[in-house]
Design an enzyme around this catalytic site. Structure first.
Site, PDB file in Angstrom:
ATOM      1  N   CYS A 144       0.894  -1.125  -0.018  1.00  0.00           N
ATOM      2  CA  CYS A 144       0.026   0.099  -0.119  1.00  0.00           C
ATOM      3  C   CYS A 144       0.780   1.292   0.074  1.00  0.00           C
ATOM      4  O   CYS A 144       1.472   1.618   1.002  1.00  0.00           O
ATOM      5  CB  CYS A 144      -0.888  -0.106   1.423  1.00  0.00           C
ATOM      6  SG  CYS A 144      -1.693   1.418   1.567  1.00  0.00           S
ATOM      7  N   CYS A 171       0.039   3.872   2.730  1.00  0.00           N
ATOM      8  CA  CYS A 171       0.540   3.428   4.091  1.00  0.00           C
ATOM      9  C   CYS A 171       1.990   3.720   4.197  1.00  0.00           C
ATOM     10  O   CYS A 171       2.596   4.023   5.214  1.00  0.00           O
ATOM     11  CB  CYS A 171       0.512   1.908   4.138  1.00  0.00           C
ATOM     12  SG  CYS A 171      -1.337   1.256   3.900  1.00  0.00           S
TER      13      CYS A 171
END
Length: 129
Positions: free
Chosen positions: A48, A51
């Site tokens: 991600c 993230c």
């Protein structure tokens, strides 16, 4: 790390930012109850992008670390590895990153989805306390 920290708790030392505790979810819940603190859970996935940006640009900030280290039990969990899949059953996720504020009984107090700038994350953290 303190000589008095229990052997089953690993605190990842970052010079200034948020310090994340690494231990089992049950130990985290017990710690939250014992210290009467809310758990801040960064539910992420290794692939991600947002993230990684949170980890690099927000969690490392001194002002964010100062507040979160004092106020919460901070935990990062890859939701696709280890205890992550079990936790994603308990706390269904719609997207990554999902930032959860959870009490010592495992109840979600606040859920925030997506990248947050340092100022936003601090405001969210303060709204939970």
């Amino acid at each position: 790390m303190s000589a008095f920290a229990p052997a089953n708790h690993t605190v990842i030392e970052d010079t200034e930012g948020i310090q994340f505790t690494e231990t089992s979810w049950n130990n985290i819940l017990k710690k939250a109850k014992a210290e009467k603190k809310v758990i801040f859970l960064d539910a992420y996935a290794s692939w991600c992008g947002p993230c990684k940006m949170l980890q690099k640009n927000v969690f490392t900030r001194k002002e964010v670390g100062d507040y979160f280290n004092k106020s919460f039990i901070n935990v990062k969990m890859d939701m696709e590895k280890g205890e992550g899949p079990m936790l994603s059953q308990r706390y269904p996720l719609e997207a990554y990153p999902t930032l959860l504020f959870i009490d010592g009984n495992g109840r979600v107090l606040k859920k925030v989805i997506g990248y947050q700038a340092p100022e936003q994350l601090l405001a969210i953290g303060k709204s939970v306390k």
